[in-house]
Design a protein around this motif. Structure first.
Motif, PDB file in Angstrom:
ATOM      1  N   SER A 157       6.777   5.128 -11.728  1.00  0.00           N
ATOM      2  CA  SER A 157       7.327   6.284 -12.456  1.00  0.00           C
ATOM      3  C   SER A 157       7.968   7.313 -11.536  1.00  0.00           C
ATOM      4  CB  SER A 157       6.224   6.957 -13.279  1.00  0.00           C
ATOM      5  OG  SER A 157       5.292   7.606 -12.438  1.00  0.00           O
ATOM      6  N   GLU A 158       7.839   7.126 -10.217  1.00  0.00           N
ATOM      7  CA  GLU A 158       8.362   8.110  -9.266  1.00  0.00           C
ATOM      8  C   GLU A 158       9.831   7.870  -8.923  1.00  0.00           C
ATOM      9  OE1 GLU A 158       6.047   9.808  -6.000  1.00  0.00           O
ATOM     10  OE2 GLU A 158       4.536   8.267  -6.405  1.00  0.00           O
ATOM     11  N   ASP A 159      10.464   8.920  -8.424  1.00  0.00           N
ATOM     12  CA  ASP A 159      11.835   8.840  -7.930  1.00  0.00           C
ATOM     13  C   ASP A 159      11.815   8.140  -6.572  1.00  0.00           C
ATOM     14  OD1 ASP A 159      14.364   9.215  -6.907  1.00  0.00           O
ATOM     15  OD2 ASP A 159      14.398  11.389  -7.151  1.00  0.00           O
TER      16      ASP A 159
ATOM     17  N   VAL B 154      10.363  -0.216 -11.902  1.00  0.00           N
ATOM     18  CA  VAL B 154      11.096   1.042 -11.826  1.00  0.00           C
ATOM     19  C   VAL B 154      11.050   1.721 -13.197  1.00  0.00           C
ATOM     20  CG1 VAL B 154      13.297   2.144 -11.275  1.00  0.00           C
ATOM     21  CG2 VAL B 154      12.652   0.008 -10.117  1.00  0.00           C
ATOM     22  N   LYS B 155      10.581   2.977 -13.209  1.00  0.00           N
ATOM     23  CA  LYS B 155      10.486   3.747 -14.457  1.00  0.00           C
ATOM     24  C   LYS B 155       9.728   2.987 -15.560  1.00  0.00           C
ATOM     25  CE  LYS B 155      12.809   7.245 -12.843  1.00  0.00           C
ATOM     26  NZ  LYS B 155      12.098   8.491 -12.506  1.00  0.00           N
TER      27      LYS B 155
END
Length: 488
Positions: free
Chosen positions: A407-409, A465-466
């Motif tokens: 969930s991180e950039d 990713v996400k």
């Protein structure tokens, strides 16, 4: 079907409402998987509390509820069982439901920060080579003899563990080898299992996002050895200074293995090159296709466990000489011009340092090392700068990239990593958030005799990713670029 009273027989029950002499069709702890006739166990997890889903389980038709707190409006049509710890109850109930499968098979668990997958997987292969039926519970897959099942966790939940062990026993497996993670130990997933042996590999920086601090991490690992029976063996890596702590309260018979210190089982590296190592294990020379002192240690552990389980020493060493590295663990890919790419699962500071140290010992003076490495999102942030510092110190060039950002950039994770790079080494460090582009760039920068290490994901064939998992395989990316470069 099993009688509820039978699968509750090993629990300390605080309170019981209703008849336990009823048939139970199965056990569940996820209300979405509840079915008529099940016993639902309300487990307090790290994200949610199973007690919130008792009504949903009742709606699905379960016959019994095992919980830590009895609701004020408990339905008297069901059997209610109140226990001190639902997670422990789940483990013992699962074992009983599947007729205690770990007592029908010789089970060995492997714990430690690094080496679990390699040791467990090679032990599985060892005992197949020795002519036995064996099973495996591992990060890279679960094996019922030669039938592979997918793995979602390093150590599955108690229901899966006991179901798989039961299938192994029914398939005639005499041995089973499993990875035992610190999180699984803390969550009581392995309680109720009968281990014939336990292996401690090493302890370094990992999972502190879950455990909070290093002392708690050590304590979780130690639980494994504290619970062993006196008939079991505990094998510890004497090269790790915490090995004595692991076994200070164990009832098991203790043995040790080491490369650098005195131990019951000893190994020395005689020669090392990218094609493999020549080892001296317990006085016998053995040629292997593995590299790195950490792999010498892993192979020594495999040999030691085999001997402790009664294997012939010569047959065990012969089997080791035929083994190949586990998928994604120092897996070497070469192109025709001599460029070398190495894929490794190293995702902790210690593992990354071990891999790079091994590469640097073997490479020639004119061969550069280019490292591609990232760090996972939603996990221990404190190891990010440490990993970048190690990569920058032990590589000629470094490309920081994404791993599984979750969930991180990805760029924020890379920024955390960059904080660990010394000012004098910044000029040799690039930042490319696309892992595919990072791998391609590293291979473009590499000369014909250079070495590219792609670390962090190893055997994994996805990137998250996400919250979305997409297919991604470091090995495929390397081969794709190598093939393209040969045709242009």
């Amino acid at each position: 079907m099993r009688k509820l009273k039978e699968i509750l027989s090993e629990l300390e029950i605080r309170k019981c409402l209703g008849d336990t002499n009823i048939d139970v069709s199965g056990i569940c702890f996820d209300s979405r998987e509840a079915a008529p006739g099940n016993a639902f166990v309300a487990v307090r997890g790290t994200i949610t509390d199973g007690h919130k889903y008792i009504l949903a389980a009742i709606g699905a038709g379960v016959s019994a509820i095992v919980c830590e707190e009895l609701p004020a409006d408990a339905d008297d049509k069901l059997c209610w069982v109140v226990v001190e710890n639902s997670a422990r109850a789940l483990a013992y109930m699962s074992s009983a439901f599947y007729n205690h499968p770990s007592s029908r098979i010789r089970l060995v668990g492997v714990t430690g920060t690094n080496g679990k997958t390699t040791i467990a997987s090679l032990l599985y292969k060892m005992f197949l080579n020795l002519g036995y039926r064996a099973g495996l519970l591992s990060t890279i897959g679960n094996m019922i003899f030669r039938d592979q099942r997918p793995a979602s966790h390093t150590t599955p939940d108690p229901l899966q563990i006991n179901r798989l062990l039961s299938e192994m026993a029914d398939a005639g497996c005499e041995y089973a080898f499993m990875e035992v993670s610190s999180i699984a130990l803390h969550q009581h997933r392995t309680e109720g299992l009968c281990f014939d042996g336990a292996v401690f590999t090493n302890l370094s920086h990992d999972h502190l996002d879950y455990h909070g601090n290093f002392d708690s991490y050590i304590a979780a690992k130690k639980l494994f050895f504290d619970s062993l029976a006196k008939e079991s063996f505990a094998l510890v890596n004497a090269d790790d200074r915490r090995s004595s702590v692991m076994v200070q309260n164990t009832k098991a018979s203790v043995s040790s293995y080491a490369l650098k210190r005195g131990a019951d089982f000893k190994c020395r590296i005689l020669e090392e090159r990218f094609e493999g190592m020549l080892l001296n294990i317990d006085g016998t020379e053995v040629s292997t296709s593995f590299i790195g002192d950490f792999n010498a240690s892993n192979l020594l552990a495999v040999y030691a466990v085999s001997v402790l389980l009664g294997a012939n020493k010569t047959e065990a060493l012969t089997s080791i000489s035929t083994m190949t590295p586990v998928d994604g663990r120092l897996e070497i890919i070469r192109d025709p011009k001599g460029k070398t790419a190495i894929v490794d699962y190293a995702h902790t500071p210690d593992a990354l340092e071990n891999v790079l140290s091994a590469i640097n010992r073997i490479r020639r003076a004119n061969e550069a090392v280019i490292t591609v490495v990232g760090a996972g999102g939603d996990r221990d942030r404190s190891k990010r700068p440490l990993m970048a510092a190690i990569a920058a110190e032990k590589s000629d060039r470094v490309i920081l990239t994404s791993d599984n950002p979750r969930s991180e950039d990805p760029d924020a994770i890379i920024a955390d990593m960059m904080k660990g790079v010394a000012a004098g080494r910044l000029k040799n460090v690039l930042s490319i958030s696309s892992r595919s582009e990072a791998i391609k760039t590293a291979l473009m920068l590499a000369g014909d005799k250079d070495i590219v290490l792609v670390a962090g994901k190893g055997h994994e064939t996805y990137q998250e990713v996400k919250g979305t998992r997409s297919h991604f395989d470091d090995r495929e990316e390397i081969k794709k670029y190598m093939n393209q470069s040969q045709t242009t």
